[in-house]
Design a protein around this motif. Structure first.
Motif, mmCIF file in Angstrom:
data_model
loop_
_atom_site.group_PDB
_atom_site.id
_atom_site.type_symbol
_atom_site.label_atom_id
_atom_site.label_comp_id
_atom_site.label_asym_id
_atom_site.label_seq_id
_atom_site.Cartn_x
_atom_site.Cartn_y
_atom_site.Cartn_z
ATOM 1 N N GLU A 5 0.814 -1.286 0.201
ATOM 2 C CA GLU A 5 0.072 -0.061 -0.064
ATOM 3 C C GLU A 5 0.956 1.090 0.080
ATOM 4 O O GLU A 5 0.554 2.206 -0.639
ATOM 5 N N GLN A 6 1.911 1.325 0.838
ATOM 6 C CA GLN A 6 2.833 2.442 0.566
ATOM 7 C C GLN A 6 3.373 2.581 -0.515
ATOM 8 O O GLN A 6 3.635 3.870 -1.021
ATOM 9 N N GLY A 7 4.103 1.580 -1.452
ATOM 10 C CA GLY A 7 4.378 1.651 -2.495
ATOM 11 C C GLY A 7 3.337 2.350 -3.520
ATOM 12 O O GLY A 7 3.748 3.103 -4.229
ATOM 13 N N SER A 8 2.243 1.897 -3.475
ATOM 14 C CA SER A 8 1.036 2.445 -4.415
ATOM 15 C C SER A 8 0.729 4.030 -3.911
ATOM 16 O O SER A 8 0.759 4.826 -5.015
ATOM 17 N N SER A 9 0.990 4.233 -2.797
ATOM 18 C CA SER A 9 0.611 5.634 -2.283
ATOM 19 C C SER A 9 1.990 6.300 -2.936
ATOM 20 O O SER A 9 1.726 7.632 -3.534
ATOM 21 N N ASP A 10 3.061 6.014 -2.772
ATOM 22 C CA ASP A 10 4.150 6.832 -3.476
ATOM 23 C C ASP A 10 4.103 6.893 -4.510
ATOM 24 O O ASP A 10 4.498 7.890 -5.290
ATOM 25 N N ASP A 11 3.683 6.040 -5.507
ATOM 26 C CA ASP A 11 3.453 6.071 -6.957
ATOM 27 C C ASP A 11 2.357 7.270 -7.275
ATOM 28 O O ASP A 11 2.882 8.090 -8.135
ATOM 29 N N GLU A 12 1.440 7.191 -6.528
ATOM 30 C CA GLU A 12 0.460 8.204 -6.785
ATOM 31 C C GLU A 12 0.908 9.591 -6.340
ATOM 32 O O GLU A 12 0.706 10.473 -7.155
ATOM 33 N N LEU A 13 1.621 9.668 -5.431
ATOM 34 C CA LEU A 13 2.217 10.914 -5.303
ATOM 35 C C LEU A 13 3.048 11.492 -6.357
ATOM 36 O O LEU A 13 3.233 12.621 -6.783
ATOM 37 N N PHE A 14 4.220 10.567 -6.740
ATOM 38 C CA PHE A 14 4.952 11.008 -7.768
ATOM 39 C C PHE A 14 4.362 11.230 -8.974
ATOM 40 O O PHE A 14 4.653 12.012 -9.527
ATOM 41 N N ASP A 15 3.277 10.461 -9.283
ATOM 42 C CA ASP A 15 2.446 10.675 -10.679
ATOM 43 C C ASP A 15 1.867 11.959 -10.532
ATOM 44 O O ASP A 15 1.718 12.873 -11.332
ATOM 45 N N LEU A 16 1.256 12.593 -9.256
ATOM 46 C CA LEU A 16 0.507 13.888 -9.040
ATOM 47 C C LEU A 16 1.683 14.848 -9.173
ATOM 48 O O LEU A 16 1.373 15.796 -9.724
ATOM 49 N N ILE A 17 2.725 14.757 -8.522
ATOM 50 C CA ILE A 17 3.702 15.737 -8.701
ATOM 51 C C ILE A 17 4.171 15.868 -9.948
ATOM 52 O O ILE A 17 4.582 17.034 -10.547
ATOM 53 N N GLY A 18 4.484 14.877 -10.822
ATOM 54 C CA GLY A 18 4.820 14.806 -12.212
ATOM 55 C C GLY A 18 3.712 15.445 -13.008
ATOM 56 O O GLY A 18 3.941 16.297 -13.884
ATOM 57 N N ALA A 19 2.419 15.514 -12.705
ATOM 58 C CA ALA A 19 1.286 15.892 -13.437
ATOM 59 C C ALA A 19 1.456 17.484 -13.292
ATOM 60 O O ALA A 19 0.991 18.479 -14.101
ATOM 61 N N LEU A 20 1.595 17.728 -11.987
ATOM 62 C CA LEU A 20 1.755 19.165 -11.594
ATOM 63 C C LEU A 20 2.787 19.802 -12.272
ATOM 64 O O LEU A 20 2.536 21.173 -13.007
ATOM 65 N N GLY A 21 3.829 19.386 -12.334
ATOM 66 C CA GLY A 21 5.033 20.065 -13.043
ATOM 67 C C GLY A 21 4.828 20.078 -14.626
ATOM 68 O O GLY A 21 5.166 21.001 -14.983
ATOM 69 N N ALA A 22 4.280 18.978 -15.211
ATOM 70 C CA ALA A 22 3.850 19.048 -16.573
ATOM 71 C C ALA A 22 2.846 20.167 -17.026
ATOM 72 O O ALA A 22 2.969 20.723 -17.906
ATOM 73 N N GLY A 23 1.809 20.172 -16.140
ATOM 74 C CA GLY A 23 0.798 21.154 -16.382
ATOM 75 C C GLY A 23 1.109 22.152 -16.086
ATOM 76 O O GLY A 23 0.929 23.211 -17.037
ATOM 77 N N ILE A 24 2.150 22.900 -15.292
ATOM 78 C CA ILE A 24 2.660 24.114 -14.955
ATOM 79 C C ILE A 24 3.694 24.603 -16.311
ATOM 80 O O ILE A 24 3.383 25.603 -16.809
ATOM 81 N N GLY A 25 4.284 23.559 -16.881
ATOM 82 C CA GLY A 25 5.055 23.549 -18.068
ATOM 83 C C GLY A 25 4.376 23.896 -19.305
ATOM 84 O O GLY A 25 4.644 24.653 -19.852
#
Length: 60
Positions: A5-25
């Motif tokens: 569950e922690q790994g899945s949660s980490d993956d979701e966080l990294f995906d969201l952070i990536g989406a945030l950065g890409a969206g801003i770009g």
């Protein structure tokens, strides 16, 4: 929280952070059409809202 569950949660966080950065770009890229910039802004806002929700739930 179980390790899987922690790994899945980490993956979701990294995906969201990536989406945030890409969206801003995308939103800041003046070479793109306004509609594409708006999509980037929408993606960034959605990712930011999801990250804030995760923080409120105490998962981050």
């Amino acid at each position: 929280m179980a390790p899987q569950e922690q790994g899945s949660s980490d993956d979701e966080l990294f995906d969201l952070i990536g989406a945030l950065g890409a969206g801003i770009g995308l939103a800041k890229d003046e070479a793109l059409p306004v509609a594409a910039q708006q999509v980037g802004m929408d993606v960034a806002e959605d990712a930011a809202a999801k990250l804030a929700d995760i923080k409120r739930r105490g998962q981050a």
